[in-house]
Scaffold this active site. Structure first.
Site, short mmCIF file in Angstrom:
data_model
loop_
_atom_site.label_atom_id
_atom_site.label_comp_id
_atom_site.label_asym_id
_atom_site.label_seq_id
_atom_site.Cartn_x
_atom_site.Cartn_y
_atom_site.Cartn_z
N ASP A 1 28.13 -11.78 30.12
CA ASP A 1 26.73 -12.02 30.54
C ASP A 1 25.79 -11.12 29.73
OD1 ASP A 1 24.24 -12.12 31.73
OD2 ASP A 1 24.97 -11.90 33.78
N GLU B 1 26.24 -9.79 39.51
CA GLU B 1 25.89 -10.98 38.73
C GLU B 1 27.11 -11.71 38.15
OE1 GLU B 1 23.06 -9.24 36.10
OE2 GLU B 1 21.59 -9.04 37.72
N ASP C 1 18.71 -14.82 41.62
CA ASP C 1 18.99 -14.00 40.45
C ASP C 1 17.70 -13.25 40.14
OD1 ASP C 1 19.44 -12.91 37.95
OD2 ASP C 1 19.68 -14.83 36.91
N LYS D 1 13.15 -4.08 36.46
CA LYS D 1 14.52 -3.91 36.95
C LYS D 1 15.18 -2.66 36.37
CE LYS D 1 18.74 -6.69 37.37
NZ LYS D 1 19.20 -8.06 37.16
MG MG Z 1 20.73 -12.24 34.12
#
Ligand code: MG
Ligand code: ADP
Length: 624
Positions: A182, A159, A20, A82
């Site tokens: 999420d 994800e 991750d 990111k």
């Molecule tokens: Mg995450």
């Protein structure tokens, strides 16, 4: 057994891990005795802050220590890289100017060191996760980051899919619809996953890759800053150190408010005014926090409604709501979910670890260590993918630049779709296949993935020649487009990776060399650990010995931009004679600006001129 036998008996086993690579935190896991398991750092930390520090000795430090240096060394640390993945922006850090994937590679290399410690040296494969909303470019940058870190990147997965996999493993026997909510530090994804006899299928996915806990922190920072402005008439956010300090404090406040109703904020020195310290001393309540972030949380609930609609479901069809991401620890999130669905969400997989654990499950499915589990994973296309076509405009004329989706958003992948198109003018011998991704009916609002020309179509009447266009989209998010002239059978195809990345090999080598230099560059001489703290404080006064490198890197960026500018100029000059009046004047002026910027050495000015001409060209070519 002899040595030789031993050598031949050893299986050519290459471990596969799940990673991750988060905006805020990263984690790595693998399958151990049939179960996904986090591989902790040597210090026993199960998640690693995605923060990189290049310290004064040019050492690369990743994780908690780098995060701790964010306030003291803002120029030597990078967080939340990111959000920049897929862009070509060079990020200045410790006198270097690194691409987002290079910084991500430093994070992944850190995780790889945990893996090597646990599983031994040697080649490793990795499954790396990305937000469902990542574009092809962002996925490719992520893959590259993994390769730069020394992994063989087996697959890039979404994800929420990973989270569902982590959840699915323990509940194989049940058939149901799961909603995965999420909410992390930088991204929000919500997906609906259908689980049927061990087969997981993502029915729909949506979200916002610029919404998360970071935004909550900044809301608190703004609130605290307003307090200081009201009292002392100075904005602490103008001072980079004060800003970082407030951000750190804001996150602390937010986390504490997940566990209690009120926190006391006591910061004696936030910044200085007229040589006197300016501080903060106040109480902050959960209610106040909720008031600040509720609009953002409401937005996540709008996405929940949208994903239900996309999947053709109503809320009563959802059997389970799975909460993942650190921000789902906020009690208000549970409350909103509970109120909406009329049932409790589940958090029985650790929200910080679910994605990495699920990536490990995917890795296990691949490596065979979970082959008996009976799990099969599919995914959906996060965007529509299609082609530029002539389209009716205001119901009268046909205009170029219309978008026609060949693979609509949320189609289950892997998928192959073919559609037939016809020539639009007499004697047409070539068809330009322009590949786009997005949801708008006009291509200029969508994301361009590439273009190629199918030549050798026999000259014929308009509409008499057919071209079959095939889109093939695989689980790694890689698109392959083929165009075939029906009458001659002649075909041409392109994978979007190649279409976009003609010079990718070269760029990759450059990145690898740059990282190698960084890793070699450590100044180890008479290093004394005790000194780090003091030197950190001193840093801002020290001369930056990395300026030279920065200059070299900026020259490279500028060379890229000049190349882009030359191409654009040629296109603009070709278009100019076809224009008249105001349009012509506008373009002439923009060309003039671009020419000027190209002969100067102001990179920002060049970028601005480039943007301006590009925008204008899109408008003009579209109008044509
Ligand atoms: Mg995450
Ligand atoms: P990402 O997926 O973006 O890497 P994570 O899932 O690790 O992020 O979540 C990180 C976010 O979760 C951060 O913004 C952090 O402040 C937030 N967070 C962690 N613990 C808590 C908590 N107890 N209460 C509220 N927010 C939290």
């Amino acid at each position: 057994m002899s040595n030789i036998d031993d050598k031949y008996a050893r299986p050519t086993f290459r471990p596969v891990v799940g990673i991750d690579l988060g905006t805020t935190n990263s984690a790595v896991a693998f399958i151990h005795r049939g179960k996904p398991e986090i591989i902790p750092s040597p210090q026993g930390r199960r998640i690693t802050p995605s923060v990189v520090l290049i310290d004064l000795k040019n050492r690369i430090i990743v994780g908690e220590d780098a995060r701790a240096a964010l306030v003291a060394m803002p120029d030597r640390t990078v967080a939340a890289v990111k959000r920049k993945m897929g862009s070509k922006e060079r990020i200045p850090v410790g006198g270097q100017a690194l691409l987002p994937q290079e910084i991500s590679a430093l994070i992944l290399k850190e995780l790889k060191s945990y893996v090597d410690t646990r599983l031994g040296e040697g080649e490793k494969e990795a499954v790396i996760t990305v937000p469902a909303y990542f574009t092809d470019e962002q996925r490719r940058a992520t893959k590259q980051a993994g390769e730069l870190a020394g992994f063989v990147v087996e697959r890039i997965i979404n994800e929420p899919t990973a989270a569902a996999l982590a959840f699915g493993l323990d509940h194989l026997e049940e058939d149901r619809h799961i909603l995965v909510y999420d909410l992390g530090g930088g991204t929000f994804d919500v997906s609906i996953v259908e689980m049927m006899s061990g087969v997981l299928e993502v029915k729909a996915t949506t979200g916002n890759n610029h919404l998360g806990g970071e935004d909550f922190d900044w809301k608190i920072v703004d609130w605290l800053a307003e307090k200081i402005i009201a009292e002392h008439n100075i904005d602490p956010r103008d001072d980079i150190r004060a800003r970082a300090l407030l951000k750190e404090e804001a996150e602390k406040i937010k986390k504490e408010l997940s566990a209690r109703e009120t926190v006391t904020v006591s910061l004696p020195v936030v910044t200085v005014k007229d040589n006197r310290p300016v501080g903060l001393d106040l109480e902050f309540t959960r209610e106040q926090l909720v008031a600040l972030i509720d609009p953002l949380l409401q937005e996540t609930m709008n996405h929940v409604q949208r994903v239900l609609a996309d999947a053709g479901l109503v809320k009563d069809d959802i059997d389970e709501i799975l909460l993942v991401g650190g921000s789902t620890r906020i009690p208000r999130v549970h409350e909103l979910i509970r109120n909406f669905f009329g049932k409790e969400p589940r958090m029985d997989v650790n929200p910080d670890e679910a994605v990495a654990l699920g990536a490990a499950v995917q890795a296990g499915l691949k490596s065979g260590s979970l082959s008996k589990s009976g799990l099969v994973a599919t995914d959906v296309a996060p965007f529509s993918m299609g082609i530029a076509v002539l389209k009716e405009w205001k119901g009268i004329t046909l205009r170029p630049g219309g978008f026609h989706a060949i693979i609509p958003r949320n189609t289950t992948i892997p998928v192959t779709r073919t559609e037939t198109f016809y020539t639009t003018s007499d004697g047409q011998t070539a068809a330009s296949i322009e590949i786009y991704q997005g949801e708008h009916e006009w291509t200029k609002h969508n994301h361009r993935l590439g273009e190629f020309l199918l030549e050798g179509i026999p000259p014929n009447k308009a509409g008499a020649e057919a071209v079959e266009v095939t889109y093939r989209y695989n689980l790694n998010g890689i698109l392959e487009v083929t165009a075939r002239c029906v009458s001659t059978g002649k075909e041409m195809s392109v994978t979007v990776q190649d279409a976009l990345n003609r010079d990718s090999q070269e760029a990759f080598s450059e990145s690898a060399a740059r990282l190698e230099a960084l890793w070699q560059n450590v100044d180890n001489e008479d290093f004394d650990d005790e000194l780090v703290g003091e030197e950190m404080e001193l840093f801002n006064e020290l001369p930056d010995n990395g300026d030279e490198q920065l200059e070299v890197d900026q020259e490279l960026a500028s060379a890229d931009m000049h190349e882009e500018a030359s191409g654009l100029l040629a296109r603009a000059q070709k278009l100019l004679p076809t224009l008249a009046g105001a349009e012509r004047l506008k373009l002439e002026k923009a060309i003039h600006l671009l020419n000027n910027a190209m002969s100067g050495d102001d990179i920002d000015q060049l970028q601005e001129a480039l943007d301006r001409v590009t925008d204008l060209m899109i408008d003009l070519e579209f109008k044509e």
